[in-house]
Design an enzyme around this catalytic site. Structure first.
Site, PDB file in Angstrom:
ATOM      1  N   TYR A  27      -9.915  -9.830  -7.193  1.00 25.10           N
ATOM      2  CA  TYR A  27      -9.045 -10.032  -8.446  1.00 25.10           C
ATOM      3  C   TYR A  27      -9.390 -11.091  -9.244  1.00 25.10           C
ATOM      4  O   TYR A  27      -8.699 -11.206 -10.491  1.00 25.10           O
ATOM      5  CB  TYR A  27      -7.616 -10.066  -7.787  1.00 25.10           C
ATOM      6  N   HIS A  57      -4.515  -8.320   3.423  1.00 23.27           N
ATOM      7  CA  HIS A  57      -6.132  -8.211   3.518  1.00 23.27           C
ATOM      8  C   HIS A  57      -6.479  -9.266   4.591  1.00 23.27           C
ATOM      9  O   HIS A  57      -6.340 -10.457   4.965  1.00 23.27           O
ATOM     10  CB  HIS A  57      -6.682  -8.945   2.202  1.00 23.27           C
ATOM     11  N   HIS A  72      -1.897   2.949  -6.074  1.00 21.80           N
ATOM     12  CA  HIS A  72      -2.813   1.703  -5.916  1.00 21.80           C
ATOM     13  C   HIS A  72      -2.977   0.879  -7.103  1.00 21.80           C
ATOM     14  O   HIS A  72      -3.370  -0.297  -6.889  1.00 21.80           O
ATOM     15  CB  HIS A  72      -4.364   2.235  -5.146  1.00 21.80           C
ATOM     16  N   LYS A 109      -2.432  -2.175   8.054  1.00 21.29           N
ATOM     17  CA  LYS A 109      -3.645  -2.013   8.846  1.00 21.29           C
ATOM     18  C   LYS A 109      -3.560  -2.945  10.091  1.00 21.29           C
ATOM     19  O   LYS A 109      -3.377  -3.936  10.070  1.00 21.29           O
ATOM     20  CB  LYS A 109      -4.781  -2.169   7.708  1.00 21.29           C
ATOM     21  N   ARG A 135       0.882  -1.103   0.052  1.00 20.51           N
ATOM     22  CA  ARG A 135      -0.018  -0.095   0.072  1.00 20.51           C
ATOM     23  C   ARG A 135       0.899   1.280   0.038  1.00 20.51           C
ATOM     24  O   ARG A 135       2.202   1.300   0.475  1.00 20.51           O
ATOM     25  CB  ARG A 135      -0.844   0.051   1.322  1.00 20.51           C
ATOM     26  N   ARG A 166      -0.444  -1.578  -7.214  1.00 21.66           N
ATOM     27  CA  ARG A 166      -0.652  -2.649  -6.436  1.00 21.66           C
ATOM     28  C   ARG A 166      -1.626  -3.695  -6.881  1.00 21.66           C
ATOM     29  O   ARG A 166      -1.792  -5.011  -6.837  1.00 21.66           O
ATOM     30  CB  ARG A 166      -1.220  -2.199  -5.120  1.00 21.66           C
TER      31      ARG A 166
END
Length: 295
Positions: free
Chosen positions: A274, A265, A239, A174, A150, A242
């Site tokens: 994806y 994730h 992004h 995150k 990210r 990514r």
């Protein structure tokens, strides 16, 4: 636009919401966090931001839930509406921001050939002017596409997160969750060159001023590289690179669970999007494996 410091502008706006609109404490706290975060991302230039600046902010928020993006947009629109009403600035740059649409759109991506062209332009830049800026951009791009980081994870990498010749990095994503990401030989080589330029006592791998490179500056660098390469800058962002990493990994047979780990994730449903992007691979799989395809 205005010389009013962001901290004062935000505080005055929140005071108005509390006194005149009777906003709830939770609303004030959420707006305060959103506006302060936006100010930090723009290096303290939120009150004088342009629509382009705000678009860069939203590009960095593209992975957030639609409800979070809608709240941030509302906070910015009301904030700039307040500045306009008070005569602090003559316009509201947030009005041009599109509304959040329901559902999760398919991510934009690039073809392998387009990424190859970007990397070729980097090599040409390095050959023409092998200075600190070219070396830094080479490391940024190799990590973006080679590891799927990210933007925030990339610009805030500690200097000691990557320790050549170890072919991996420890990244805090995150929720302050750490994960290990592998590094390609090209990325490792580019980082080694960057490390030679960074003081050993630096906290960051990509220092800038008193802190690290900002996401907005990274966004600008990627757009400029696309323009030099002949790729429409509107099609690319950190992004998007990514997304390209994830899409190309799946196309080459990567396991979905492994990709979930690499991307950081929390929920595999985020990674599963994806599988909708790589339609060519799905068609190829059906053609190769379905019994009726032999006819």
């Amino acid at each position: 636009m205005t010389d009013l410091p962001d901290s004062r502008a935000i505080a005055t706006f929140l005071d108005m919401l509390a006194a005149e609109r009777g906003a709830a404490g939770n609303t004030l706290a959420a707006y305060g966090r959103d506006l302060t975060g936006a100010s930090e991302a723009l290096d303290g230039r939120l009150a004088s931001a342009t629509t382009t600046d705000l678009e860069m902010l939203f590009a960095g928020w593209s992975e957030l839930a639609a409800s979070s993006i809608a709240r941030k947009r509302s906070a910015l629109r009301r904030f700039f509406g307040f500045l306009l009403a008070e005569g602090i600035r003559p316009d509201n740059p947030a009005l041009a921001l599109a509304s959040v649409k329901p559902g999760r759109p398919l991510p934009k991506t690039l073809s392998v050939a387009e990424v190859d062209r970007l990397l070729a332009t980097l090599d040409e830049d390095m050959a023409a002017n092998p200075g600190p800026q070219a070396i830094r951009l080479k490391a940024l791009m190799e990590l973006l596409y080679g590891s799927g980081l990210r933007a925030t994870e990339l610009v805030s990498l500690p200097r000691n997160a990557i320790r050549p010749p170890q072919p991996f990095a420890i990244v805090t994503g995150k929720g302050n969750k750490e994960r290990m990401i592998p590094l390609s030989p090209a990325a490792l080589s580019a980082v080694e060159a960057q490390l030679e330029l960074v003081p050993k006592d630096s906290r960051w791998l990509f220092p800038s001023g008193k802190t690290h490179l900002t996401r907005v500056r990274l966004y600008q660098l990627v757009k400029a590289l696309a323009a030099r390469t002949g790729i429409d800058p509107a099609r690319i962002s950190p992004h998007v690179l990514r997304h390209a990493f994830a899409t190309h990994m799946l196309a080459n047979g990567a396991d979905l669970r492994a990709l979930q780990t690499l991307l950081g994730h929390a929920d595999i449903s985020t990674t599963e999007i994806y599988t909708h992007v790589d339609a060519g691979r799905l068609v190829s799989t059906v053609t190769r494996l379905h019994p009726l395809s032999e006819d």
